[in-house]
Scaffold this motif. Structure first.
Motif, PDB file in Angstrom:
ATOM      1  N   LEU A  91       0.874  -1.900  -0.107  1.00 45.40           N
ATOM      2  CA  LEU A  91       0.287   0.360   0.114  1.00 45.40           C
ATOM      3  C   LEU A  91       0.754   0.996   0.281  1.00 45.40           C
ATOM      4  CD1 LEU A  91      -2.974   1.272   0.407  1.00 45.40           C
ATOM      5  CD2 LEU A  91      -2.368   1.157   2.876  1.00 45.40           C
ATOM      6  N   PHE A  92       1.786   1.281   0.766  1.00 44.34           N
ATOM      7  CA  PHE A  92       2.648   2.544   0.646  1.00 44.34           C
ATOM      8  C   PHE A  92       3.612   2.842  -0.422  1.00 44.34           C
ATOM      9  CE2 PHE A  92       1.086   2.415   5.747  1.00 44.34           C
ATOM     10  CZ  PHE A  92       0.899   3.440   5.813  1.00 44.34           C
ATOM     11  N   GLU A  93       3.618   1.423  -0.903  1.00 44.08           N
ATOM     12  CA  GLU A  93       4.648   1.624  -2.274  1.00 44.08           C
ATOM     13  C   GLU A  93       4.193   2.249  -3.275  1.00 44.08           C
ATOM     14  OE1 GLU A  93       5.353  -2.798  -4.391  1.00 44.08           O
ATOM     15  OE2 GLU A  93       7.484  -2.327  -3.744  1.00 44.08           O
ATOM     16  N   GLY A  94       2.409   1.436  -3.286  1.00 45.49           N
ATOM     17  CA  GLY A  94       2.028   2.327  -4.084  1.00 45.49           C
ATOM     18  C   GLY A  94       1.484   3.846  -4.470  1.00 45.49           C
ATOM     19  N   ILE A  95       1.554   4.806  -2.632  1.00 44.91           N
ATOM     20  CA  ILE A  95       1.462   5.740  -2.706  1.00 44.91           C
ATOM     21  C   ILE A  95       2.970   6.423  -3.325  1.00 44.91           C
ATOM     22  CG2 ILE A  95       1.468   7.713  -0.244  1.00 44.91           C
ATOM     23  CD1 ILE A  95      -0.798   5.337   1.431  1.00 44.91           C
ATOM     24  N   GLU A  96       3.975   6.034  -2.817  1.00 48.13           N
ATOM     25  CA  GLU A  96       5.309   6.462  -3.473  1.00 48.13           C
ATOM     26  C   GLU A  96       4.996   6.174  -4.313  1.00 48.13           C
ATOM     27  OE1 GLU A  96      10.105   6.134  -2.658  1.00 48.13           O
ATOM     28  OE2 GLU A  96       8.816   4.563  -1.610  1.00 48.13           O
ATOM     29  N   ALA A  97       5.035   5.197  -5.637  1.00 49.37           N
ATOM     30  CA  ALA A  97       4.718   5.241  -6.742  1.00 49.37           C
ATOM     31  C   ALA A  97       3.964   6.055  -7.516  1.00 49.37           C
ATOM     32  CB  ALA A  97       4.430   3.910  -7.407  1.00 49.37           C
ATOM     33  N   THR A  98       3.026   6.897  -7.141  1.00 49.08           N
ATOM     34  CA  THR A  98       2.245   7.441  -7.480  1.00 49.08           C
ATOM     35  C   THR A  98       2.400   9.050  -7.111  1.00 49.08           C
ATOM     36  OG1 THR A  98      -0.152   7.296  -6.148  1.00 49.08           O
ATOM     37  CG2 THR A  98       0.661   5.679  -8.186  1.00 49.08           C
ATOM     38  N   ASN A  99       3.441   9.682  -6.825  1.00 44.53           N
ATOM     39  CA  ASN A  99       3.529  10.339  -5.781  1.00 44.53           C
ATOM     40  C   ASN A  99       2.144  11.021  -5.242  1.00 44.53           C
ATOM     41  OD1 ASN A  99       6.007  10.884  -6.963  1.00 44.53           O
ATOM     42  ND2 ASN A  99       5.782  11.027  -8.918  1.00 44.53           N
ATOM     43  N   ALA A 100       1.828  10.023  -4.274  1.00 44.18           N
ATOM     44  CA  ALA A 100       0.493  10.888  -2.916  1.00 44.18           C
ATOM     45  C   ALA A 100       1.682  11.197  -2.155  1.00 44.18           C
ATOM     46  CB  ALA A 100      -0.420   9.804  -3.081  1.00 44.18           C
ATOM     47  N   HIS A 101       0.288  12.226  -1.341  1.00 42.81           N
ATOM     48  CA  HIS A 101       0.791  12.622   0.045  1.00 42.81           C
ATOM     49  C   HIS A 101      -0.442  12.312   1.377  1.00 42.81           C
ATOM     50  CE1 HIS A 101       3.782  15.758  -1.189  1.00 42.81           C
ATOM     51  NE2 HIS A 101       3.327  16.213  -2.420  1.00 42.81           N
ATOM     52  N   LEU A 102       0.655  11.821   2.165  1.00 45.42           N
ATOM     53  CA  LEU A 102      -0.232  10.837   3.269  1.00 45.42           C
ATOM     54  C   LEU A 102      -0.836  12.500   3.922  1.00 45.42           C
ATOM     55  CD1 LEU A 102      -1.792   8.159   4.673  1.00 45.42           C
ATOM     56  CD2 LEU A 102       1.086   8.274   5.218  1.00 45.42           C
ATOM     57  N   LEU A 103      -2.378  12.646   3.900  1.00 51.83           N
ATOM     58  CA  LEU A 103      -3.095  13.659   5.023  1.00 51.83           C
ATOM     59  C   LEU A 103      -3.205  12.948   6.521  1.00 51.83           C
ATOM     60  CD1 LEU A 103      -4.604  15.399   2.190  1.00 51.83           C
ATOM     61  CD2 LEU A 103      -2.374  16.177   3.386  1.00 51.83           C
ATOM     62  N   GLY A 104      -3.741  11.668   6.396  1.00 47.93           N
ATOM     63  CA  GLY A 104      -3.360  11.110   7.575  1.00 47.93           C
ATOM     64  C   GLY A 104      -4.190  10.161   7.275  1.00 47.93           C
ATOM     65  N   ALA A 105      -4.222   9.282   8.745  1.00 45.87           N
ATOM     66  CA  ALA A 105      -4.770   7.943   8.792  1.00 45.87           C
ATOM     67  C   ALA A 105      -5.324   7.199  10.212  1.00 45.87           C
ATOM     68  CB  ALA A 105      -3.573   6.911   7.765  1.00 45.87           C
ATOM     69  N   THR A 106      -6.428   6.068  10.084  1.00 46.83           N
ATOM     70  CA  THR A 106      -7.094   6.357  11.708  1.00 46.83           C
ATOM     71  C   THR A 106      -7.280   4.939  11.485  1.00 46.83           C
ATOM     72  OG1 THR A 106      -7.873   8.649  11.760  1.00 46.83           O
ATOM     73  CG2 THR A 106      -8.751   6.227  13.412  1.00 46.83           C
ATOM     74  N   GLY A 107      -7.100   3.966  11.793  1.00 47.49           N
ATOM     75  CA  GLY A 107      -6.882   2.353  12.302  1.00 47.49           C
ATOM     76  C   GLY A 107      -7.967   2.022  13.198  1.00 47.49           C
ATOM     77  N   GLY A 108      -8.645   0.794  12.924  1.00 46.96           N
ATOM     78  CA  GLY A 108      -9.294   0.031  13.703  1.00 46.96           C
ATOM     79  C   GLY A 108      -8.597  -1.228  13.954  1.00 46.96           C
ATOM     80  N   PRO A 109     -10.184  -2.145  14.989  1.00 43.76           N
ATOM     81  CA  PRO A 109      -9.328  -3.412  14.464  1.00 43.76           C
ATOM     82  C   PRO A 109      -9.839  -3.706  12.679  1.00 43.76           C
ATOM     83  CG  PRO A 109     -10.938  -2.949  16.079  1.00 43.76           C
ATOM     84  CD  PRO A 109     -10.421  -2.134  16.323  1.00 43.76           C
ATOM     85  N   ASN A 110     -10.842  -3.297  11.966  1.00 47.04           N
ATOM     86  CA  ASN A 110     -10.776  -4.097  11.135  1.00 47.04           C
ATOM     87  C   ASN A 110     -10.770  -3.905  10.104  1.00 47.04           C
ATOM     88  OD1 ASN A 110     -11.795  -7.278  12.256  1.00 47.04           O
ATOM     89  ND2 ASN A 110     -14.092  -5.500  12.322  1.00 47.04           N
ATOM     90  N   THR A 111     -10.525  -1.987   9.676  1.00 51.66           N
ATOM     91  CA  THR A 111     -10.608  -1.192   8.744  1.00 51.66           C
ATOM     92  C   THR A 111      -9.444  -0.382   9.448  1.00 51.66           C
ATOM     93  OG1 THR A 111     -12.514  -1.974   7.877  1.00 51.66           O
ATOM     94  CG2 THR A 111     -11.385  -0.111   7.189  1.00 51.66           C
ATOM     95  N   TRP A 112      -9.214   0.186   7.690  1.00 55.49           N
ATOM     96  CA  TRP A 112      -8.735   1.975   8.600  1.00 55.49           C
ATOM     97  C   TRP A 112      -8.779   2.371   7.528  1.00 55.49           C
ATOM     98  CZ3 TRP A 112      -3.673   3.566  10.251  1.00 55.49           C
ATOM     99  CH2 TRP A 112      -2.470   2.247  11.411  1.00 55.49           C
ATOM    100  N   GLU A 113      -8.549   4.217   7.352  1.00 51.43           N
ATOM    101  CA  GLU A 113      -9.401   5.520   6.655  1.00 51.43           C
ATOM    102  C   GLU A 113      -8.336   6.143   6.662  1.00 51.43           C
ATOM    103  OE1 GLU A 113     -13.116   7.065   8.017  1.00 51.43           O
ATOM    104  OE2 GLU A 113     -13.813   5.638   8.167  1.00 51.43           O
ATOM    105  N   PHE A 114      -7.627   6.723   5.314  1.00 52.79           N
ATOM    106  CA  PHE A 114      -6.592   6.813   4.843  1.00 52.79           C
ATOM    107  C   PHE A 114      -8.162   8.754   3.797  1.00 52.79           C
ATOM    108  CE2 PHE A 114      -4.684   2.997   4.624  1.00 52.79           C
ATOM    109  CZ  PHE A 114      -3.618   3.326   5.361  1.00 52.79           C
TER     110      PHE A 114
END
Length: 227
Positions: A91-114
């Motif tokens: 997932l982070f490889e894809g973020i780097e490959a597309t030159n995206a910027h991570l603004l925030g991320a929240t994770g729980g037991p089943n799902t993460w929101e980016f």
């Protein structure tokens, strides 16, 4: 023109989600992702009454984790720094490959929101295609263009970025002489001074990109030569 996408990803479909496995009623907030050569050291906060030592031991035993350290604790929150091999995370490889910027991320037991900012809709499409080919399930919850008037008054800054930047300005961080240090700000937000510095940097980049740069691009005529 850049776009911001709110995405949902199953925790078990990417490496970091598997590493930071929390029980029901707990959540993780990824504070900052600080580049360190080919590695990446994220600071994240666990919210809830998670047993920090048991959690730390479970994370430390993961094969891609080099180290995890508790930075600070306050009531039901614990801030950690994680040193892990990000090259194993598709997932982070894809973020780097597309030159995206991570603004925030929240994770729980089943799902993460980016919350990710892409240079264009095409870059977002490339990221979605990458995730599909990597077997990463991805749900796009919302997409908006931060340069449009309807996107709101915050120019693509996350809540934490806005709070930190406003606090820094009001407390005199940018005054001469400086009236508050990064460590003072870090203590107020219960994070490290390095995390404060990175958060301010991201906030300023987002603010300039979505205000001054966007305004200048809007004044340029297609095909006009560079001066």
């Amino acid at each position: 023109m850049s776009v911001i996408a709110h995405l949902r990803v199953p925790a078990m479909s990417f490496e970091l989600g598997q590493i930071l496995d929390v029980s029901e009623g707990r959540s993780i907030v990824l504070e900052d992702l600080v580049p360190l050569g080919e590695q990446a050291v994220p600071f994240f906060t666990i919210h809830g009454t998670e047993e920090s030592e048991a959690f730390r031991a479970a994370v430390q035993n993961h094969p891609t984790v080099k180290d995890i350290q508790a930075v600070s604790s306050h009531e039901d929150r614990t801030l950690f720094a994680l040193d892990w091999d990000v090259s194993q995370d598709r997932l982070f490889e894809g973020i780097e490959a597309t030159n995206a910027h991570l603004l925030g991320a929240t994770g729980g037991p089943n799902t993460w929101e980016f919350e990710l900012r892409f240079r264009s809709h095409g870059a977002l499409s490339d990221f979605k295609e990458y995730c599909s080919e990597a077997g990463i399930s991805l749900e796009v919850a919302r997409i908006y263009n931060p340069t449009r008037p309807e996107s709101g008054p915050f120019y693509g800054l996350t809540q934490r970025q806005r709070d930190t930047l406003v606090r820094a300005v009001r407390k005199g961080y940018y005054s001469l002489p400086r009236e508050i240090s990064t460590q003072d700000l870090a203590d107020e937000f219960d994070i490290s001074d390095q995390a404060v510095t990175e958060r301010l940097r991201r906030a300023i980049v987002a603010l300039v990109d979505n205000s001054l740069v966007a305004a200048m691009e809007g004044q340029e005529e297609p095909g006009s030569p560079e001066p």
